[in-house]
Design an enzyme around this catalytic site. Structure first.
Site, PDB file in Angstrom:
ATOM      1  N   ASP A 116      36.570  49.870  39.199  1.00  0.00           N
ATOM      2  CA  ASP A 116      37.268  49.245  38.075  1.00  0.00           C
ATOM      3  C   ASP A 116      38.746  49.106  38.430  1.00  0.00           C
ATOM      4  OD1 ASP A 116      37.994  48.257  35.645  1.00  0.00           O
ATOM      5  OD2 ASP A 116      37.433  50.013  34.474  1.00  0.00           O
ATOM      6  N   ASP A 125      37.256  41.862  37.326  1.00  0.00           N
ATOM      7  CA  ASP A 125      37.970  43.033  37.862  1.00  0.00           C
ATOM      8  C   ASP A 125      37.133  44.303  37.933  1.00  0.00           C
ATOM      9  OD1 ASP A 125      37.760  43.457  35.152  1.00  0.00           O
ATOM     10  OD2 ASP A 125      39.813  44.164  34.892  1.00  0.00           O
ATOM     11  N   GLU A 126      35.816  44.193  37.862  1.00  0.00           N
ATOM     12  CA  GLU A 126      34.988  45.393  37.976  1.00  0.00           C
ATOM     13  C   GLU A 126      33.602  45.045  38.496  1.00  0.00           C
ATOM     14  OE1 GLU A 126      33.475  47.217  34.359  1.00  0.00           O
ATOM     15  OE2 GLU A 126      34.321  45.536  33.200  1.00  0.00           O
TER      16      GLU A 126
END
Length: 416
Positions: A16, A112-113
């Protein structure tokens, strides 16, 4: 090293990125490092809210979704950047490409993860060593900090990555859940959130531990089928695989917008709905898909939100067709109160190549007029081959090798 991996279980990482948009801006301009930085929309419009901010800004009380004017009041020296989605997309792709150096079992779940299944990566080191290396190299090579959760399944890995930010690495085993997980408020559980937590309060479910011990039938009566799922997750159970292709699946495509001011002006509302229909239509065409369910979202001045949908017989993709259905929903369900936000979402999508069209009182005349043309095309294709004349649909061989993304992730490809 193999003995540090479970013989039958899995080792899942949840990677993350920390304050991703702000971190990308700092990577692009190192002079921003260590300063209070926020990414926000147009400050002249009401949609000018904080999208994300650096940890320096968070230390001053600035939070995501906070109005920009309030953030500037808290921190007059706040540096504000407007979103640069091309820049974020490139950074995201570089980040996931790096993760695939360890294993092809990488599943992006947003810009973003993502999850990694490293169960077979024992030759590269222990799970903690791999996580430390990933965190260190992402920070050094791409200047992007991240937190990583290590667990036997996706749910626990996701919960673990949230426990230490920024730059944290957390191991969460099933035997640890009573001590580390059950003590947390149920609203902090991934997949629950504040609204669901409010529904659980009347039956005295306040912590994740309360949920884990709850009567499944009682929770299911309140939350439906999802109730059974979240009780299982609260007990640390999650058998979902890490699926590298999952990001290419999509179930809905939509768009919404906050109006400049609450309004009952039907002309302005009609203009907004038309613009949204055109945007959704473009996305559908880009995904080579058609919609069979259309949903209208209306958020009123008091933030009360209603969604209404309509199932249609003939799959559609054109903006004018989408708008026609949306206008019907609007006329039927608008309560004449001032409107703050409007949204159009298309659901139950089907691939264009497999779409069908039912003949009905509204379409049979148009179809009948086209029938001689279709017969002529079929004769030519029969004589000279399928590719001699095409009816506007690309063949599979012509389609791009680049797979599309779901509506929830298509910021990897499309501007928001």
């Amino acid at each position: 090293m193999k003995q540090m991996y479970p013989k039958k279980g899995r080792v899942i990482l949840h990677v993350d990125m920390n304050s991703f948009y702000a971190s990308v801006e700092v990577a692009y301009d190192p002079s921003l490092s260590g300063k209070p930085l926020a990414i926000a929309g147009n400050p002249e419009e009401r949609r000018g809210i904080i999208v994300t901010c650096s940890y320096e800004a968070r230390a001053l009380g600035i939070r995501t979704t906070m109005p920009l004017w309030e953030a500037k009041r808290l921190c007059p020296q706040l540096i504000v950047k407007t979103p640069n989605f091309d820049r974020y997309r490139k950074a995201s792709l570089a980040m996931f490409d790096y993760l695939r150096n360890y294993t092809h079992m990488v599943q992006p779940v947003s810009i973003d993860e993502g999850y990694m299944d490293i169960s077979d990566c024992y030759e590269m080191g222990s799970p903690i060593e791999i996580a430390e290396r990933i965190q260190k190299e992402l920070n050094e090579k791409l200047r992007l900090p991240c937190s990583i959760g290590i667990a036997p399944n996706k749910f626990l890995a996701k919960m673990a990555s949230n426990m230490k930010k920024p730059l944290g690495i957390t191991v969460l085993r099933k035997r640890d859940i009573k001590e580390k997980l059950w003590i947390l408020p149920v609203a902090e559980m991934h997949g629950v959130g504040a609204k669901t937590a409010d529904k659980l309060k009347p039956i005295q479910i306040l912590t994740i531990g309360d949920l884990a011990k709850a009567d499944v039938r009682q929770v299911k009566a309140i939350l439906g089928i999802n109730g059974e799922r979240i009780v299982a997750r609260a007990n640390g159970n999650d058998d979902r695989p890490v699926d590298p292709d999952a990001i290419y699946e999509f179930k809905s495509i939509g768009n919404s917008t906050t109006l400049r001011a609450d309004t009952t002006d039907e002309h302005e509302i009609s203009t907004v709905l038309q613009r949204l229909a055109e945007s959704v239509s473009r996305r559908l065409k880009r995904k080579e898909s058609l919609a069979t369910t259309i949903q209208l979202t209306i958020r009123y001045h008091d933030r009360k939100t209603v969604t209404r949908s309509k199932k249609i017989d003939n799959p559609i993709v054109e903006a004018k067709d989408l708008l026609l259905v949306v206008q019907q929903l609007w006329k039927k369900h608008w309560n004449e109160e001032p409107v703050r936000l409007l949204g159009i979402t298309t659901q139950d999508l089907i691939e264009k190549g497999s779409a069908y069209k039912q003949l009905d009182l509204f379409s049979y005349q148009e179809d009948a007029r086209k029938e001689p043309l279709y017969q002529t095309i079929e004769k030519l294709q029969s004589k000279f081959g399928q590719n001699v004349i095409k009816k506007g649909l690309p063949s599979k061989s012509e389609e791009s090798n680049k797979k599309g993304t779901s509506f929830n992730k298509d910021f990897l490809q499309d501007d928001r």
